[in-house]
Design a protein around this motif. Structure first.
Motif, PDB file in Angstrom:
ATOM      1  N   LEU A   4      -7.647 -76.415  84.631  1.00  0.00           N
ATOM      2  CA  LEU A   4      -8.365 -77.518  85.265  1.00  0.00           C
ATOM      3  C   LEU A   4      -7.713 -78.852  84.938  1.00  0.00           C
ATOM      4  O   LEU A   4      -7.338 -79.116  83.795  1.00  0.00           O
ATOM      5  CB  LEU A   4      -9.817 -77.528  84.793  1.00  0.00           C
ATOM      6  N   SER A   5      -7.577 -79.713  85.928  1.00  0.00           N
ATOM      7  CA  SER A   5      -7.006 -81.044  85.732  1.00  0.00           C
ATOM      8  C   SER A   5      -8.108 -82.086  85.714  1.00  0.00           C
ATOM      9  O   SER A   5      -9.228 -81.854  86.202  1.00  0.00           O
ATOM     10  CB  SER A   5      -6.008 -81.368  86.846  1.00  0.00           C
ATOM     11  N   LEU A   6      -7.786 -83.258  85.168  1.00  0.00           N
ATOM     12  CA  LEU A   6      -8.754 -84.344  85.146  1.00  0.00           C
ATOM     13  C   LEU A   6      -9.123 -84.765  86.562  1.00  0.00           C
ATOM     14  O   LEU A   6     -10.281 -85.097  86.841  1.00  0.00           O
ATOM     15  CB  LEU A   6      -8.187 -85.533  84.365  1.00  0.00           C
ATOM     16  N   ALA A   7      -8.149 -84.734  87.476  1.00  0.00           N
ATOM     17  CA  ALA A   7      -8.424 -85.098  88.871  1.00  0.00           C
ATOM     18  C   ALA A   7      -9.458 -84.153  89.481  1.00  0.00           C
ATOM     19  O   ALA A   7     -10.335 -84.574  90.246  1.00  0.00           O
ATOM     20  CB  ALA A   7      -7.130 -85.072  89.676  1.00  0.00           C
ATOM     21  N   ARG A  49     -13.007 -84.860  91.183  1.00  0.00           N
ATOM     22  CA  ARG A  49     -13.146 -84.523  92.602  1.00  0.00           C
ATOM     23  C   ARG A  49     -14.347 -83.611  92.866  1.00  0.00           C
ATOM     24  O   ARG A  49     -15.040 -83.771  93.880  1.00  0.00           O
ATOM     25  CB  ARG A  49     -11.859 -83.852  93.073  1.00  0.00           C
ATOM     26  N   GLN A  50     -14.609 -82.669  91.985  1.00  0.00           N
ATOM     27  CA  GLN A  50     -15.663 -81.679  92.228  1.00  0.00           C
ATOM     28  C   GLN A  50     -17.048 -82.305  92.397  1.00  0.00           C
ATOM     29  O   GLN A  50     -17.730 -82.019  93.386  1.00  0.00           O
ATOM     30  CB  GLN A  50     -15.665 -80.638  91.108  1.00  0.00           C
ATOM     31  N   PRO A  51     -17.513 -83.151  91.470  1.00  0.00           N
ATOM     32  CA  PRO A  51     -18.841 -83.734  91.691  1.00  0.00           C
ATOM     33  C   PRO A  51     -18.888 -84.686  92.881  1.00  0.00           C
ATOM     34  O   PRO A  51     -19.906 -84.775  93.570  1.00  0.00           O
ATOM     35  CB  PRO A  51     -19.126 -84.470  90.375  1.00  0.00           C
ATOM     36  N   LEU A  52     -17.785 -85.402  93.131  1.00  0.00           N
ATOM     37  CA  LEU A  52     -17.777 -86.337  94.248  1.00  0.00           C
ATOM     38  C   LEU A  52     -17.800 -85.621  95.596  1.00  0.00           C
ATOM     39  O   LEU A  52     -18.119 -86.232  96.625  1.00  0.00           O
ATOM     40  CB  LEU A  52     -16.550 -87.251  94.165  1.00  0.00           C
TER      41      LEU A  52
END
Length: 364
Positions: free
Chosen positions: A230-233, A237-240
């Motif tokens: 998993l990346s920080l991006a 991105r997932q919750p947004l």
């Protein structure tokens, strides 16, 4: 991440979910009573003590604005906090490590006027408060995720409202005591006042760390496997990608933009313009609101459990919209006129807190 539900919880007596598994009752009690120590830390390191300390360390108007903004700046640390637990797991270790660090930093803050030259005082206070705020927010995602697994759905409104009620009761006592001590110290000289606050901060650091130590026996089974790729991006991105979460984010941003800046300046206004002493300001801003919110928390908790989170947010928001404006009418000779209006917003604020926190738990 599943979308949040806006439906109310099942009516009491109709759900087949047990109130709480027998194995969870001990941990739930530990989490509940741990906040006794956390509340002592919070009330010793905020309000009149922090305002008087910042004045004693010669912060200017702009620097007071920075001091008020730092908790919101520290909230950016929730992104790496989420990343750590999503990628590596170990949310209990993340919560305990950063949480204890948040509290112990106040021991360093207590040393500022005694260990540093006076020209370094403002910068040191701002840097250390930033460090404390960032550490607390790094621990926050782990706490929310952990509590979503630990506290049964149908109990969340009442459980967290009662926990907050405990903190308010503790806060009333701590505020009365520290207000009295500050007024006595201020009658002597500035050095005595600073020394008194330093002792309070140091005591708060130790007691606040005990809050986190109480969580050590609480089990923390990972609710899903960590993803090392998993990346920080992706964490951002997932919750947004969740439409309901974006709306909730916009709601919180608007609310914070509208009223978040006033807290630190209300203390300055009462102490420097209205001319109140520390005890009077503490009574007005902590003790009386504490009694009001302590009384109202159970009501809002029951409403969240019965009506649902979104209806409670709507009702509570309608009751707080005038709150910041009411302080314009708080004057030296007729302070009670504006304060009555501000108290209505104070009574509604627990509804915002309980419904928002339960809404976040429902998104996990």
């Amino acid at each position: 991440m599943s979308p949040p539900s806006n439906e109310p919880a099942p009516p009491l007596g109709e759900s087949t979910e047990p109130a709480a598994p027998a194995s969870a009752r001990g941990p739930l009690r530990l989490v509940f009573y741990a906040w006794f120590f956390g509340a002592i830390w919070m009330y010793l390191t905020s309000g009149a003590p922090l305002t008087q300390y910042a004045k004693g360390l010669r912060l200017g108007g702009f620097e007071f604005g920075l001091l008020a903004a730092l908790p919101y700046l520290g909230a950016l640390a929730q992104f790496p906090g989420s990343f750590l637990i999503e990628r590596y797991g170990r949310r209990k270790a993340v919560f305990l490590g950063f949480g204890i660090a948040q509290r112990l930093v106040w021991g360093l803050i207590a040393l500022i006027p005694w260990a540093l030259p006076d020209r370094a005082w403002p910068a040191a206070l701002l840097i250390l408060v930033t460090l404390s705020a960032a550490s607390g927010h790094l621990a926050s995602p782990a706490f929310v995720s952990w509590m979503a697994d630990l506290v049964p759905y149908r109990l969340r409104g009442r459980y967290f409202s009662r926990r907050s009620q405990l903190g308010q009761a503790v806060g009333i006592v701590v505020t009365l005591v520290i207000g009295y001590l500050l007024d006595r110290a201020q009658l002597v000289d500035r050095a005595t006042l600073l020394r008194t606050i330093s002792i309070a901060f140091a005591a708060g650091a130790v007691v606040g760390a005990v809050d986190y130590v109480c969580f050590v026996p609480v089990p923390a089974r990972e609710h899903r496997s960590p993803d090392r790729r998993l990346s920080l991006a992706a964490v951002l991105r997932q919750p947004l990608a969740n439409r309901s979460f974006r709306r909730f984010l916009g709601f919180n941003a608007t609310l914070t933009f509208g009223i978040g800046y006033i807290g630190q300046f209300i203390w300055l206004y009462l102490l420097d313009v209205v001319g109140m002493d520390n005890m009077q300001a503490n009574l007005m801003l902590v003790v009386v609101p504490g009694v009001v919110t302590m009384t109202c928390y159970p009501l809002w908790g029951r409403l969240v459990d019965r009506l649902g989170r979104r209806p409670v947010l709507i009702i509570a928001c309608l009751l707080i919209v005038h709150g910041a404006l009411a302080w314009i009418f708080v004057r030296k000779d007729n302070w009670w006129l504006g304060y009555l209006a501000a108290l209505l917003a104070t009574a509604a604020w627990p509804g915002i807190e309980v419904a928002s926190f339960n809404l976040i738990l429902g998104m996990i």
